[in-house]
Design a protein around this motif. Structure first.
Motif, mmCIF file in Angstrom:
data_model
loop_
_atom_site.group_PDB
_atom_site.id
_atom_site.type_symbol
_atom_site.label_atom_id
_atom_site.label_comp_id
_atom_site.label_asym_id
_atom_site.label_seq_id
_atom_site.Cartn_x
_atom_site.Cartn_y
_atom_site.Cartn_z
ATOM 1 N N MET A 164 0.213 6.705 -15.668
ATOM 2 C CA MET A 164 -0.581 5.818 -15.023
ATOM 3 C C MET A 164 -1.672 6.432 -14.170
ATOM 4 S SD MET A 164 -1.200 3.722 -12.235
ATOM 5 C CE MET A 164 -0.403 4.641 -10.812
ATOM 6 N N ILE A 165 -2.914 6.186 -14.147
ATOM 7 C CA ILE A 165 -3.969 6.545 -13.228
ATOM 8 C C ILE A 165 -4.433 5.222 -12.275
ATOM 9 C CG2 ILE A 165 -4.485 8.723 -14.761
ATOM 10 C CD1 ILE A 165 -6.759 7.124 -16.003
ATOM 11 N N GLY A 166 -4.709 5.705 -11.030
ATOM 12 C CA GLY A 166 -5.258 4.936 -10.189
ATOM 13 C C GLY A 166 -6.545 4.623 -10.451
ATOM 14 N N ALA A 211 0.788 -1.244 0.051
ATOM 15 C CA ALA A 211 -0.021 -0.060 0.038
ATOM 16 C C ALA A 211 0.711 1.382 -0.137
ATOM 17 C CB ALA A 211 -0.957 0.041 1.209
ATOM 18 N N TRP A 212 1.977 1.220 0.360
ATOM 19 C CA TRP A 212 2.621 2.540 0.390
ATOM 20 C C TRP A 212 3.350 2.961 -0.731
ATOM 21 C CZ3 TRP A 212 5.785 2.385 5.878
ATOM 22 C CH2 TRP A 212 5.035 2.139 6.846
ATOM 23 N N PRO A 213 3.603 4.114 -1.108
ATOM 24 C CA PRO A 213 4.269 4.319 -2.221
ATOM 25 C C PRO A 213 5.961 4.053 -2.190
ATOM 26 C CG PRO A 213 3.939 6.281 -0.980
ATOM 27 C CD PRO A 213 2.922 5.315 -0.376
ATOM 28 N N ASP A 214 6.361 3.948 -3.425
ATOM 29 C CA ASP A 214 7.779 3.597 -3.343
ATOM 30 C C ASP A 214 8.045 2.214 -2.500
ATOM 31 O OD1 ASP A 214 10.504 3.751 -3.641
ATOM 32 O OD2 ASP A 214 10.691 5.776 -3.058
ATOM 33 N N THR A 271 1.820 -1.129 -7.997
ATOM 34 C CA THR A 271 1.835 0.264 -8.630
ATOM 35 C C THR A 271 2.557 1.039 -7.722
ATOM 36 O OG1 THR A 271 -0.395 0.723 -7.666
ATOM 37 C CG2 THR A 271 -0.378 0.088 -10.027
ATOM 38 N N GLY A 272 2.661 0.732 -6.238
ATOM 39 C CA GLY A 272 3.459 1.783 -5.486
ATOM 40 C C GLY A 272 4.871 1.536 -5.749
ATOM 41 N N ARG A 273 5.169 0.687 -6.569
ATOM 42 C CA ARG A 273 6.725 0.609 -6.884
ATOM 43 C C ARG A 273 7.212 1.800 -8.092
ATOM 44 N NH1 ARG A 273 9.039 -5.323 -8.577
ATOM 45 N NH2 ARG A 273 7.886 -5.767 -6.562
ATOM 46 N N LEU A 274 5.982 2.110 -8.667
ATOM 47 C CA LEU A 274 6.335 3.192 -9.730
ATOM 48 C C LEU A 274 6.712 4.609 -8.876
ATOM 49 C CD1 LEU A 274 3.402 2.144 -12.105
ATOM 50 C CD2 LEU A 274 5.789 1.489 -12.114
ATOM 51 N N SER A 275 6.372 4.874 -7.793
ATOM 52 C CA SER A 275 6.494 6.216 -7.006
ATOM 53 C C SER A 275 7.941 6.199 -6.296
ATOM 54 C CB SER A 275 5.278 6.296 -6.001
ATOM 55 O OG SER A 275 4.169 6.355 -6.444
ATOM 56 N N GLY A 292 3.261 15.039 2.481
ATOM 57 C CA GLY A 292 4.410 14.126 2.057
ATOM 58 C C GLY A 292 3.833 13.139 1.099
ATOM 59 N N ILE A 293 2.485 13.241 0.804
ATOM 60 C CA ILE A 293 2.164 12.262 -0.239
ATOM 61 C C ILE A 293 2.793 12.538 -1.585
ATOM 62 C CG2 ILE A 293 -0.042 13.778 -1.236
ATOM 63 C CD1 ILE A 293 -1.496 10.947 -1.288
ATOM 64 N N PRO A 294 3.308 11.493 -2.316
ATOM 65 C CA PRO A 294 4.075 11.797 -3.711
ATOM 66 C C PRO A 294 2.972 11.524 -4.800
ATOM 67 C CG PRO A 294 4.626 9.441 -2.638
ATOM 68 C CD PRO A 294 3.505 10.333 -1.611
ATOM 69 N N LEU A 295 3.392 11.396 -5.981
ATOM 70 C CA LEU A 295 2.713 11.219 -6.916
ATOM 71 C C LEU A 295 2.225 9.589 -6.979
ATOM 72 C CD1 LEU A 295 3.932 12.522 -10.339
ATOM 73 C CD2 LEU A 295 2.024 13.345 -9.029
ATOM 74 N N MET A 296 1.053 9.405 -6.827
ATOM 75 C CA MET A 296 0.502 8.099 -6.836
ATOM 76 C C MET A 296 -0.367 7.785 -8.094
ATOM 77 S SD MET A 296 0.219 7.776 -2.749
ATOM 78 C CE MET A 296 -0.573 5.958 -2.457
ATOM 79 N N SER A 297 -0.937 8.828 -8.447
ATOM 80 C CA SER A 297 -1.504 8.680 -9.800
ATOM 81 C C SER A 297 -1.045 9.789 -10.727
ATOM 82 C CB SER A 297 -3.161 9.126 -9.504
ATOM 83 O OG SER A 297 -3.977 8.920 -10.664
ATOM 84 N N SER A 298 -1.457 9.793 -12.141
ATOM 85 C CA SER A 298 -0.840 10.707 -12.889
ATOM 86 C C SER A 298 0.591 10.586 -13.209
ATOM 87 C CB SER A 298 -1.338 12.090 -12.678
ATOM 88 O OG SER A 298 -1.033 13.049 -13.813
ATOM 89 N N ILE A 299 1.080 9.477 -12.768
ATOM 90 C CA ILE A 299 2.769 8.876 -12.896
ATOM 91 C C ILE A 299 3.107 8.943 -14.293
ATOM 92 C CG2 ILE A 299 4.551 7.616 -12.089
ATOM 93 C CD1 ILE A 299 2.755 6.673 -9.876
#
Ligand SMILES: Nc1nc2c(c(=O)[nH]1)N[C@H]1C(S)=C(S)[C@@H](COP(=O)(O)OP(=O)(O)OC[C@H]3O[C@@H](n4cnc5c(=O)[nH]c(N)nc54)[C@H](O)[C@@H]3O)O[C@H]1N2
Ligand SMILES: Nc1nc2c(c(=O)[nH]1)N[C@H]1C(S)=C(S)[C@@H](COP(=O)(O)OP(=O)(O)OC[C@H]3O[C@@H](n4cnc5c(=O)[nH]c(N)nc54)[C@H](O)[C@@H]3O)O[C@H]1N2
Ligand code: SF4
Ligand SMILES: [Mo]
Length: 738
Positions: A608-610, A400-403, A701-705, A716-723
């Motif tokens: 990439m969009i969620g 669930a976490w980004p990165d 998809t978290g791996r893409l951030s 602190g939220i990074p790009l998790m959509s519109s990547i």
């Protein structure tokens, strides 16, 4: 065979539907909606209908385990685990200080507010401020905007009274996210029938968008520009409520000035819609006497969440789309004590600048909580406040976490990782302990959580003074050794000889009373579930024990209570809603700079969009054979045009690659997706040390951030959509075919 029916509440998502379970010989054979339930009116989703199986999946843990981190999965009774964990925490605190112990509460902590109350109390007892949850990787702009605009005490009009609804990057028909309340498809159907208008802003023609009067199929990541232009038109054409603005809104001139650059033609170019669509949306929106905007995960994860949510509440405020003097608020509260029903705002409060700072990065606690996206850095970066231990309640950081790549390093670096989870999740696989809890049918369920979410605004929570309090309907499986989350957390505290002081969720809108009405449990005998819930909801308008004592409430009912008539603003009242916050106007200026500029083209031309799917809830339900049949692989939904241009065929394994990493999934043609976008469900995949199988668990998809690039400086939220991404056929698949 006689069928016995029992009522239960599903807490597999935050909707908390009232369902019926059919038992045959004491065995649950079928779960379905309850047409007599006054709020859900027979609604259930595929997940709720599979709930009986959820209790007996092969993957369900029937006892707690330890040692996964070292490859030695060993069964352990949860009480023994509590003893061992207490000792480890005491040693870590002695060496590194209390802040080295962190907690993370995920979705199943929110769906289980007594466990959540107990973990917060445990952290207080330890003296740790390293308290994290999923809000800051979800829709953190909501809390920021609500603080900066200020709450409207009387609340917002409900679905049944709206002339129109605007959905921005949210698909409530599938997600049950706020917007349409419970049983959203029926609510929308009924509302449309009586003439309610619907505007949807989404790069995908969602289930909700299919029913829209106007769908702006925008480029992702440009929502602040679209809403900025809509606000400009509403203001310049004088469509707003001038009297309400004069009496109850501050900062209007600042908002007018900040939105002035958002010329619809320039905005349209940037957002890839037409100027006419923007003007039409603004005029339609501006014509509503009562209406609502709901912003979802799309914009919150696409870089501009704070300002998008702020524009939402600013538009709502200049339109005066709040409950007004003489209006009726039908939600007088069952588990949550509402704010006084007065047509006034106490004014804005600080959204940041008051809380705990991180040691690893220039980020701090905000009104939406500690920045969870940066917790891996707090774990990996040496220093006085380095996090050494993590307790996860109903969350799954690895998926669930980004990165994900950094999260993996962080999880492995911990001295102690404890998960409270009914499955060996991808995080539990790396843990020292996993504590197996009881599930839905085995515990006291209640609707406190959705009632709490009702505070998020219009279209959240229940329409009426609805509540359900369902006692357990089934014993846990024979031979199992399970506990409720709160029991484990209480026992853990007792093992450390610490009392727990539970602060009530019922009083979140009443901070002074919250301290006063806290309940302390001394170490010793575990409180029974009603006592624990009564503490977690102390001061609720209806006492918890009374709701559980009412057989009709076991099924879900509208509680007898006085509907509240909204009172006039007292004569000497000073507070106003604020729509001209300086920091937000600066964020808007940052978007104004983009107007007229072309979209940056680089090696990653697609976005990439969620999205969410009915069958799956975040990282849950992937093991369910029924869901698996419906969604056999991790689908990368793409416009057929793009698939053709890339030479991809249906169900072909593909790699989706960002600057950070690539992941594997399966191409699916879907003409509802805007060309140039890949609509990809989240929380699939494996841990980075496992082989990724596009035909198996898919990609994460978290791996893409990156967690430390393109992130919001407040939450602190990074790009998790519109990547930015590119897509290609999966190399191995190609080689195999050769
Ligand atoms: N890339 C990307 N990442 C995202 C998102 C996205 O859209 N894209 N969405 C984000 C959002 S909105 C959120 S809320 C977070 C969610 O983040 P998390 O809450 O961390 O993730 P979930 O997958 O919901 O994990 C829930 C865990 O709770 C367990 N569980 C299920 N039932 C129970 C129960 O009764 N008790 C206990 N103790 N545990 C239970 C499940 O087995 C599962 O491991 O993810 C975020 N991550
Ligand atoms: N069935 C099911 N229900 C769920 C969940 C689940 O996993 N499955 N998860 C639960 C959780 S944790 C949450 S937080 C809620 C979330 O609830 P929602 O926010 O409603 O989540 P989604 O259905 O993913 O809708 C997000 C929409 O945003 C669009 N989008 C993506 N990027 C952008 C953008 O930049 N701009 C705009 N305008 N749109 C964009 C996507 O196309 C998608 O339609 O759902 C909850 N309910
Ligand atoms: S919508 Fe949520 S609460 Fe309702 S049945 Fe489905 S999973 Fe359960
Ligand atoms: Mo979420």
């Amino acid at each position: 065979m006689a069928i016995e029916q029992k009522h239960v509440m599903c807490r597999a998502c935050h909707a908390h539907c009232g369902l019926i379970v059919d038992f045959e010989d004491g065995v649950p054979v079928k779960t379905h909606g309850d047409k007599d339930n006054p709020e859900f009116e027979g609604y259930s989703c595929i997940k709720g209908r599979q709930l009986a199986n959820y209790h007996s999946f092969d993957t369900r843990l029937l006892t707690s385990y330890k040692g996964m981190k070292h490859g030695q999965k060993e069964a352990i009774h949860w009480r023994t685990a509590a003893e061992e964990i207490a000792e480890k925490i005491e040693a870590i605190v002695a060496e590194h200080g209390p802040d080295s112990v962190a907690s993370y509460v995920g979705t199943f902590g929110y769906n289980n507010l007594n466990g959540h109350a107990f973990i917060l109390a445990l952290m207080d007892a330890i003296g740790s401020t390293s308290v994290y949850d999923s809000v800051t990787i979800d829709q953190p702009g909501k809390g920021i905007a609500r603080a900066l605009v200020g709450p409207w005490l009387a609340g917002a009009p409900r679905v049944g009274d709206w002339d129109g609804l605007m959905l921005v990057g949210t698909n409530p028909i599938v997600s049950m996210n706020g917007g349409l309340g419970m049983n959203p498809a029926k609510k929308l159907h009924d509302a449309k029938k009586r003439g309610m208008q619907l505007i949807v802003i989404d790069p995908r023609k969602t289930d909700s968008a299919r029913q829209a009067d106007l769908h702006l199929q925008c480029r992702p990541g440009e929502d602040p520009i679209i809403l900025g232009a809509i606000a400009k038109v509403v203001i310049e054409e004088g469509l707003y409520d001038k009297e309400f603005v004069a009496n109850d809104v501050d900062g209007f001139e600042a908002l007018k000035k900040a939105t002035a650059p958002f010329d619809p033609a320039l905005a349209a170019q940037r957002a890839d819609v037409t100027a006419d669509e923007i003007v039409q949306a603004a005029r339609m929106y501006g014509s509503w006497k009562k209406g609502s905007i709901s912003v979802g995960t799309g914009p919150n994860m696409a870089g501009g969440g704070n300002i998008t949510e702020y524009l939402n509440l600013s538009l709502t405020s200049i339109m005066g789309h709040w409950l007004r003097e003489g209006d009726i608020n039908r939600r007088s509260g069952v588990f949550m004590k509402p704010a006084p029903p007065v047509a006034a705002s106490p004014g804005p409060i600080d959204a940041w600048g008051f809380g705990r700072k991180l040691h690893s990065r220039d980020l701090e606690q905000s009104i939406s909580g500690m920045p969870t996206a940066a917790l891996p850095d707090e774990i990996l970066t040496p220093g006085e406040k380095q996090v050494k231990a993590l307790i996860c309640l109903g969350g799954n950081p690895m998926l669930a976490w980004p990165d994900q790549l950094k999260t993996f390093e962080a999880m492995k670096a911990l001295d102690l990782l404890v998960c409270l989870d009914p499955r060996m999740s991808k995080t539990a696989e790396l843990a020292d302990y996993v504590i197996a809890p009881k599930l839905h049918y085995e515990v006291h369920g209640n609707t406190a959580a959705p009632e709490l979410y009702g505070g998020f605004g219009a279209g959240w929570g229940f329409e009426n003074n609805y509540a359900q309090a369902s006692p357990p309907i089934m014993e846990s499986p024979e031979g199992s050794d399970l506990c409720e989350e709160y029991e484990f957390l209480y026992t853990l505290a007792s093992e450390m000889d610490k009392p727990l002081t539970i602060k009530s969720w019922a009083l979140v809108s009443h901070p002074d009373e919250r301290e006063e009405k806290a309940t302390t449990f001394a170490p010793g005998e575990t409180p029974d579930p009603i006592t624990a819930w009564s503490a977690a909801l102390n001061g609720s308008p209806v006492p918890v024990a009374d709701v559980y004592a009412d057989p009709e409430a076991h099924k879900g009912k509208i509680m007898d209570a006085q509907a509240l008539m909204v009172q006039p603003k007292p004569a000497d009242w000073e507070g106003k809603l604020s729509v001209g916050n300086t920091a937000m106007m600066e964020e808007l200026a940052g978007y104004a700079v983009r107007l007229g500029q072309p979209i940056e083209e680089d090696a990653f031309p697609m976005r990439m969009i969620g999205r969410r799917m009915t069958e799956i809830h975040n990282s849950n339900w992937h093991e369910d054979p029924v869901q698996r049949k419906r969604v056999p692989h991790h689908p990368a939904f793409m416009n057929p045009e793009d698939m053709e241009a890339l030479g991809l065929s249906e169900d072909q394994p593909v790699e989706v690659e960002s600057a950070r990493a690539f992941i594997s999934c399966v191409a699916k043609a879907d003409k509802t997706v805007k060309p140039g976008c890949v609509s990809l469900p989240h929380s699939w995949g494996t841990n980075p040390d496992e082989k990724e199988d596009p035909l198996g668990e898919g990609g994460n998809t978290g791996r893409l951030s990156y967690n430390d690039r393109d992130y919001d400086k407040r939450t602190g939220i990074p790009l998790m959509s519109s990547i930015p991404i590119r897509v290609r056929a999966k190399q191995e698949a190609l080689e195999a075919a050769e």
